[in-house]
Design a protein around this motif. Structure first.
Motif, PDB file in Angstrom:
ATOM      1  N   GLU A   1     -12.275  23.038 -26.076  1.00 57.76           N
ATOM      2  CA  GLU A   1     -12.039  21.862 -25.921  1.00 57.76           C
ATOM      3  C   GLU A   1     -10.863  21.181 -26.950  1.00 57.76           C
ATOM      4  O   GLU A   1     -10.052  20.716 -26.715  1.00 57.76           O
ATOM      5  CB  GLU A   1     -13.413  20.942 -26.261  1.00 57.76           C
ATOM      6  CG  GLU A   1     -13.154  19.351 -26.355  1.00 57.76           C
ATOM      7  CD  GLU A   1     -14.576  18.823 -26.599  1.00 57.76           C
ATOM      8  OE1 GLU A   1     -14.374  17.593 -26.567  1.00 57.76           O
ATOM      9  OE2 GLU A   1     -15.518  19.486 -27.137  1.00 57.76           O
TER      10      GLU A   1
ATOM     11  N   SER B   1      -7.376  19.753 -25.298  1.00 48.60           N
ATOM     12  CA  SER B   1      -7.368  18.275 -25.499  1.00 48.60           C
ATOM     13  C   SER B   1      -6.327  17.944 -26.725  1.00 48.60           C
ATOM     14  O   SER B   1      -6.229  18.880 -27.409  1.00 48.60           O
ATOM     15  CB  SER B   1      -8.665  17.745 -25.898  1.00 48.60           C
ATOM     16  OG  SER B   1      -9.221  18.328 -27.018  1.00 48.60           O
TER      17      SER B   1
ATOM     18  N   GLU C   1     -16.381  24.900 -28.327  1.00 44.76           N
ATOM     19  CA  GLU C   1     -15.798  23.889 -29.144  1.00 44.76           C
ATOM     20  C   GLU C   1     -14.412  24.372 -29.289  1.00 44.76           C
ATOM     21  O   GLU C   1     -13.624  23.370 -29.484  1.00 44.76           O
ATOM     22  CB  GLU C   1     -16.343  24.065 -30.536  1.00 44.76           C
ATOM     23  CG  GLU C   1     -17.745  23.537 -30.722  1.00 44.76           C
ATOM     24  CD  GLU C   1     -18.539  23.668 -31.799  1.00 44.76           C
ATOM     25  OE1 GLU C   1     -19.464  22.972 -32.263  1.00 44.76           O
ATOM     26  OE2 GLU C   1     -18.192  24.848 -32.703  1.00 44.76           O
TER      27      GLU C   1
END
Length: 366
Positions: free
Chosen positions: A323, A327, A320
């Motif tokens: 990411e 991003s 998590e």
């Protein structure tokens, strides 16, 4: 050597002048003719750039190119990126390209380039890195003492390792993780390098009280690391050790590995603080070039600035967190880390240039 120089003469590239940029003097690649080598005082080394060198989203090289008067271009087809030069200060700027292979080949190509006399040059690697949140915060600038290689190893898949093994990734030529020995571990294959302590002492003392860029986004991110006081601090100039590995790793378990790996190869003297890719390959090239009398490896500094944390806060999983970092808006510490690399690094380079009559022959001392 003759073949190398002839090849350089054949591989000539042309460059375009960005609109609005100050005029750039261009120097073609060497063509095998004998010319007097240009004496260099310092080489600033970045690993990557984003887009153009000027006028857009910055990578590691752009601030140096724009702010440090690197106006003379030397074509460098035998490396990743053309070289730029400040003729008033005697400073070169180089972009190696990402990864150990590109970095080591770029260093070797520059060291063998007959256009430059690098025998007295100081080298500053100034690039971004991950930081261990147990030791510091994003936006910080960290001077390295040890460069540890994280690639030279044995590995057995974690699903096949013995029950009492902490990891299946263990030192080269060992038979298990971190074997005990009555004598110090000796690196014979480039597993670890120690930089010149005198020079690192001086650079750290010169810059340790500098204030660094902080932002609301950085504050919001570091506030998540509630169990790690060092991560919650504002950015500052620090000193720690750097682990280079070609894999972009992330997470608590690999962060534990990085600390164990660094401690093992430095015989407990080092503390893992920053992660990157290129520096052991770069310094290995320096060692070989030093053996040939072309550079002085004792004049080599590594400044890594923290764009992100190497592991997740307790509220997220490693996946998590990775990411979230890679991003959307990206790393909260990216721009501040780039600013810190230039601000702290240029202070050291300027000090060398201003005191060149002394530092040409004698290394600075704290």
């Amino acid at each position: 050597m003759k073949t190398f120089i002839a090849l350089l003469g054949l591989l000539v590239l042309t460059g375009c002048q960005p609109a609005g940029e100050a005029p750039t003097t261009q120097h073609a690649a060497p063509k095998g003719t004998t010319t007097q080598a240009l004496p260099i005082k310092a080489v600033v080394v970045a690993m990557f750039e984003i887009g153009e060198d000027t006028g857009d989203k910055p990578g590691e090289f752009q601030f140096w190119r724009e702010r440090y008067g690197l106006t003379e271009k030397f074509e460098f087809p035998h490396g990743f990126h053309d070289i730029y030069y400040n003729p008033e200060k005697g400073v070169l700027g180089m972009v190696t390209g990402m990864g150990i292979a590109r970095a080591s080949s770029a260093f070797m190509a520059l060291g063998l380039d007959p256009r430059f006399d690098l025998t007295k040059a100081y080298w500053l690697v100034a690039g971004i890195a991950g930081i261990d949140p147990q030791d510091g915060s994003i936006g910080s600038a960290i001077w390295a003492d040890y460069l540890v290689d994280g690639d030279l190893a044995h590995q057995i898949d974690a699903r096949e390792i013995p029950d009492d093994w902490k990891t299946g990734y263990f030192p080269l030529f060992a038979h298990a993780p971190y074997p005990e020995s009555e004598s110090d571990v000796v690196a014979t294959n480039g597993e670890v390098f120690q930089l010149n302590t005198q020079l690192v002492d001086w650079a750290f003392a010169l810059t340790k009280d500098m204030s660094l860029m902080d932002t609301d986004a950085m504050l919001a991110l570091r506030s998540k690391y509630t169990e790690m006081p060092a991560a919650q601090q504002p950015p500052k100039v620090l000193r720690g050790d750097h682990l280079s590995a070609s894999t972009f790793w992330h997470g608590k378990l690999l962060n534990d590995w990085a600390n164990d790996w660094t401690s093992y190869w430095t015989n407990g003297k080092g503390n893992f603080m920053t992660s990157g890719m290129e520096d052991t390959g770069s310094y290995q090239s320096m060692v070989f070039l030093d053996n040939a009398g072309l550079v002085d490896k004792e004049r080599f500094l590594v400044l890594r600035t923290a764009s992100n944390f190497t592991m997740q806060p307790s509220s997220l999983t490693a996946a998590e967190n990775l990411e979230a970092e890679s991003s959307g808006a990206g790393y909260a510490g990216m721009r501040p880390a780039l600013e810190a690399a230039y601000k702290v690094g240029s202070k050291v380079v300027d000090e060398i240039v201003l005191n060149w009559p002394e530092y040409k022959e004698n290394l600075p001392q704290r």
